[in-house]
Design an enzyme around this catalytic site. Structure first.
Site, PDB file in Angstrom:
ATOM      1  NE  ARG A 145      -2.124  -1.651   3.430  1.00  0.00           N
ATOM      2  CZ  ARG A 145      -2.438  -2.833   3.957  1.00  0.00           C
ATOM      3  NH1 ARG A 145      -3.519  -3.447   3.567  1.00  0.00           N
ATOM      4  NH2 ARG A 145      -1.690  -3.387   4.883  1.00  0.00           N
ATOM      5  CG  ASP A 165       6.238  -7.141  -2.487  1.00  0.00           C
ATOM      6  OD1 ASP A 165       5.857  -6.038  -2.046  1.00  0.00           O
ATOM      7  OD2 ASP A 165       5.788  -8.231  -2.066  1.00  0.00           O
ATOM      8  NE  ARG A 226       6.250  -1.143  13.155  1.00  0.00           N
ATOM      9  CZ  ARG A 226       5.418  -0.159  12.815  1.00  0.00           C
ATOM     10  NH1 ARG A 226       5.871   0.893  12.152  1.00  0.00           N
ATOM     11  NH2 ARG A 226       4.152  -0.198  13.136  1.00  0.00           N
ATOM     12  CG  ASP A 248       8.677   8.534  10.653  1.00  0.00           C
ATOM     13  OD1 ASP A 248       8.882   9.529  11.384  1.00  0.00           O
ATOM     14  OD2 ASP A 248       7.577   7.955  10.590  1.00  0.00           O
ATOM     15  CD  GLU A 253      10.208   4.167  16.746  1.00  0.00           C
ATOM     16  OE1 GLU A 253       9.034   4.344  17.136  1.00  0.00           O
ATOM     17  OE2 GLU A 253      10.491   3.895  15.572  1.00  0.00           O
ATOM     18  CG  HIS A 274       6.975   5.805  14.547  1.00  0.00           C
ATOM     19  ND1 HIS A 274       7.251   4.539  14.976  1.00  0.00           N
ATOM     20  CD2 HIS A 274       6.035   5.665  13.577  1.00  0.00           C
ATOM     21  CE1 HIS A 274       6.506   3.673  14.307  1.00  0.00           C
ATOM     22  NE2 HIS A 274       5.754   4.334  13.447  1.00  0.00           N
ATOM     23  CB  ILE A 275       5.969  12.265  12.653  1.00  0.00           C
ATOM     24  CG1 ILE A 275       7.078  12.463  11.604  1.00  0.00           C
ATOM     25  CG2 ILE A 275       6.433  12.704  14.028  1.00  0.00           C
ATOM     26  CD1 ILE A 275       7.281  13.900  11.189  1.00  0.00           C
ATOM     27  N   GLY A 276       5.095   9.326  10.764  1.00  0.00           N
ATOM     28  CA  GLY A 276       4.507   8.995   9.453  1.00  0.00           C
ATOM     29  C   GLY A 276       2.998   9.180   9.394  1.00  0.00           C
ATOM     30  CB  ALA A 277       0.289   7.512  11.034  1.00  0.00           C
TER      31      ALA A 277
HETATM   32  P1  NAD Z   1       1.552  -3.635   3.034  1.00  0.00           P
HETATM   33  O1  NAD Z   1       1.257  -4.935   3.710  1.00  0.00           O
HETATM   34  O2  NAD Z   1       0.504  -3.015   2.208  1.00  0.00           O
HETATM   35  O3  NAD Z   1       2.856  -3.799   2.115  1.00  0.00           O
HETATM   36  C1  NAD Z   1       3.987  -4.499   2.524  1.00  0.00           C
HETATM   37  C2  NAD Z   1       4.606  -5.161   1.310  1.00  0.00           C
HETATM   38  O4  NAD Z   1       5.789  -5.823   1.738  1.00  0.00           O
HETATM   39  C3  NAD Z   1       3.705  -6.206   0.670  1.00  0.00           C
HETATM   40  O5  NAD Z   1       3.613  -5.981  -0.723  1.00  0.00           O
HETATM   41  C4  NAD Z   1       4.397  -7.527   0.987  1.00  0.00           C
HETATM   42  O6  NAD Z   1       4.224  -8.504  -0.029  1.00  0.00           O
HETATM   43  C5  NAD Z   1       5.839  -7.090   1.100  1.00  0.00           C
HETATM   44  N1  NAD Z   1       6.658  -8.024   1.867  1.00  0.00           N
HETATM   45  C6  NAD Z   1       6.333  -8.659   3.021  1.00  0.00           C
HETATM   46  N2  NAD Z   1       7.350  -9.448   3.428  1.00  0.00           N
HETATM   47  C7  NAD Z   1       8.331  -9.299   2.508  1.00  0.00           C
HETATM   48  C8  NAD Z   1       9.634  -9.864   2.380  1.00  0.00           C
HETATM   49  N3  NAD Z   1      10.116 -10.737   3.261  1.00  0.00           N
HETATM   50  N4  NAD Z   1      10.368  -9.506   1.305  1.00  0.00           N
HETATM   51  C9  NAD Z   1       9.868  -8.640   0.381  1.00  0.00           C
HETATM   52  N5  NAD Z   1       8.652  -8.080   0.458  1.00  0.00           N
HETATM   53  C10 NAD Z   1       7.897  -8.400   1.516  1.00  0.00           C
HETATM   54  O7  NAD Z   1       2.051  -2.663   4.199  1.00  0.00           O
HETATM   55  P2  NAD Z   1       1.956  -1.067   4.210  1.00  0.00           P
HETATM   56  O8  NAD Z   1       0.624  -0.652   4.752  1.00  0.00           O
HETATM   57  O9  NAD Z   1       2.399  -0.551   2.891  1.00  0.00           O
HETATM   58  O10 NAD Z   1       3.024  -0.718   5.346  1.00  0.00           O
HETATM   59  C11 NAD Z   1       4.415  -0.836   5.083  1.00  0.00           C
HETATM   60  C12 NAD Z   1       5.229  -0.539   6.322  1.00  0.00           C
HETATM   61  O11 NAD Z   1       4.992   0.797   6.776  1.00  0.00           O
HETATM   62  C13 NAD Z   1       4.934  -1.437   7.539  1.00  0.00           C
HETATM   63  O12 NAD Z   1       6.172  -1.770   8.162  1.00  0.00           O
HETATM   64  C14 NAD Z   1       4.184  -0.540   8.482  1.00  0.00           C
HETATM   65  O13 NAD Z   1       4.346  -0.941   9.821  1.00  0.00           O
HETATM   66  C15 NAD Z   1       4.886   0.787   8.185  1.00  0.00           C
HETATM   67  N6  NAD Z   1       4.130   1.969   8.613  1.00  0.00           N
HETATM   68  C16 NAD Z   1       4.838   2.998   9.177  1.00  0.00           C
HETATM   69  C17 NAD Z   1       4.170   4.142   9.586  1.00  0.00           C
HETATM   70  C18 NAD Z   1       4.925   5.293  10.172  1.00  0.00           C
HETATM   71  O14 NAD Z   1       4.356   6.036  10.966  1.00  0.00           O
HETATM   72  N7  NAD Z   1       6.178   5.508   9.795  1.00  0.00           N
HETATM   73  C19 NAD Z   1       2.767   4.250   9.433  1.00  0.00           C
HETATM   74  C20 NAD Z   1       2.096   3.210   8.820  1.00  0.00           C
HETATM   75  C21 NAD Z   1       2.788   2.069   8.406  1.00  0.00           C
END
Ligand code: NAD
Length: 301
Positions: A145, A165, A226, A248, A253, A274-277
Site C-alpha cells: 500500500r 517484493d 520499522r 522515521d 524509540e 515516528h510521525i509517518g501517520a
Molecule cells: P503492506 O502490507 O501493504 O505492504 C507491505 C509489502 O511488503 C507487501 O507488498 C508484501 O508482499 C511485502 N513483503 C512482506 N514481506 C516481505 C519480504 N520478506 N520480502 C519482500 N517483500 C515483503 O504494508 P503497508 O501498509 O504498505 O506498510 C508498510 C510498512 O509501513 C509497515 O512496516 C508498516 O508498519 C509501516 N508503517 C509505518 C508508519 C509510520 O508512521 N512511519 C505508518 C504506517 C505504516
C-alpha cells in the site's frame, strides 16, 4: 483504550454504544490485573500484546491496533482463541508516502544542515551541494500500500522505479514503467532505496552487514517502515560513503543505545520521531476505520 488516542476515536466508539475506559500509558502489570474486565482492547505499539495478556483477557473479543503494524501482537495465538485482530491498514498510507518523499528530498538537498545553519545565524549557501532526484533510480523494498504509492509519487517526479517484493508486483510496477527485481539488483542499481515492508522474521535486519555493502556509494537510504529491518550497528560503517540516511523509525524509540545515538549525530542522518501517520487527515481516518473494523468484528463474534 490503553494508549493515547485522539478524542474523536473515543467519541466514535461511544456513539456506537461501546462503553470506553480510557487508561493511556497503563503499565503492563496493571493491565494484566484489569484485562479480564474488557471485551475490546485498543492499543498502539507501546506494549507487547502477547500470550500472557491474551490469556488473562478472559472476555476479549477484539484486539484493535490503533495504527497499522501488528508486529507487537501475537496474531496467530489470538486468532486461535477466536479473538479478532483488527487495525487501520489503509488510513495512513498517503501521510506516510508523503513523508517518505519529504525525507528523500530533505536528504538529497541537505535540508537539515542548511536549515540549522540559517537558524544558528549562518548562511550556508555554497556548502553542502545537493543532488536532483529527477532521472535517478528509486528502489522500493515492499511494494504494498505505502511502497506503491511512494512509487507513483516518485515516478511523477521523474524517477525510474525498481521494486522488490515477495509477491508478484510486476504488473503494478510495470504501470510505472519500472521493473520487479531481486533484492541484490535493487540495492546495486538504486540511487535511492526506500523500505516499506512489514516487520516479520524474514524482514528483520534484511539490510545487514552483507546486504548494506551492495548499496551504491552516494545513495540515499530512507526507512519509514520499522526500525528493526535495518541493522543500524552495521549501517554505522557505511554512513560516510552514503549520500544520506533518513529514518522515521528506529529499532528503539526513543533511542537510548549508544549505536543509535551515534547514528543520529552523524551530519548526513535525519531522523523524525515516528510521525509517518501524524497528520490531521490520517488520524481522522484511523479513528473512522478502526471504529468500523471493531463494530464489524463484534458482529462476527
Ligand atoms: P503492506 O502490507 O501493504 O505492504 C507491505 C509489502 O511488503 C507487501 O507488498 C508484501 O508482499 C511485502 N513483503 C512482506 N514481506 C516481505 C519480504 N520478506 N520480502 C519482500 N517483500 C515483503 O504494508 P503497508 O501498509 O504498505 O506498510 C508498510 C510498512 O509501513 C509497515 O512496516 C508498516 O508498519 C509501516 N508503517 C509505518 C508508519 C509510520 O508512521 N512511519 C505508518 C504506517 C505504516
Amino acid at each position: 483504550m490503553i494508549d493515547k488516542v485522539p478524542e474523536k476515536a473515543i467519541e466514535k466508539l461511544k456513539n456506537a454504544g461501546v462503553e470506553v475506559t480510557y487508561i493511556p500509558g497503563i503499565e503492563r502489570e496493571a493491565l494484566l490485573e484489569k484485562i479480564d474486565e474488557y471485551d475490546i482492547l485498543v492499543f498502539r505499539s507501546r506494549l507487547r500484546i502477547d500470550r500472557e495478556i491474551i490469556d488473562k483477557g478472559k472476555r476479549l473479543k477484539v484486539l484493535a491496533r490503533y495504527g497499522v503494524g501488528l508486529d507487537n501482537v501475537d496474531v496467530e495465538y489470538a486468532l486461535n482463541k477466536r479473538i479478532s485482530v483488527v487495525n487501520a491498514s489503509t488510513a495512513s498510507c498517503v501521510s506516510v508516502a508523503e513523508l517518505t518523499l519529504g525525507l528523500m528530498i530533505a536528504a538529497s538537498r541537505n535540508l537539515y544542515l542548511h536549515m540549522s545553519s540559517v537558524k544558528n545565524g549562518r548562511w550556508s549557501k555554497g556548502e553542502y551541494i545537493g543532488v536532483e532526484l529527477y532521472g535517478k533510480t528509486l528502489g522500493v523494498i515492499g511494494f504494498g500500500r505505502i511502497g506503491s504509492r511512494v512509487g507513483v509519487y516518485a515516478r511523477a517526479m521523474g524517477l525510474e522505479i525498481l521494486a522488490y517484493d515477495s509477491r508478484d508486483v510486476s504488473r503494478e510496477v510495470g504501470k510505472l514503467g519500472g521493473r520487479q527485481v531481486g533484492l541484490e539488483e535493487l540495492l546495486e542499481e538504486s540511487d535511492v532505496v526506500s523500505l516499506h515492508v512489514p516487520l516479520t522474521p524474514r524482514t528483520y535486519r534484511m539490510l545487514n552487514e552483507k546486504t548494506l555493502t551492495l548499496i551504491k556509494d552516494g545513495a540515499i537510504l530512507v526507512n519509514t517502515s520499522r526500525g528493526e529491518v535495518i541493522d543500524c550497528r552495521a549501517l554505522l560503517k557505511h554512513l560516510d560513503r552514503l549520500g544520506g540516511v533518513a529514518f522515521d523509525v528506529l529499532e528503539e524509540e526513543p533511542p537510548r543505545s549508544q549505536h543509535l545515538l551515534e547514528l543520529i549525530k552523524h551530519p548526513r542522518v535525519i531522523v523524525t520521531p515516528h510521525i509517518g501517520a501524524e497528520t490531521r487527515e490520517a488520524m481522522e481516518r484511523v479513528a473512522d476505520e478502526l471504529a468500523c473494523s471493531i463494530l464489524e468484528a463484534l458482529k462476527w463474534q
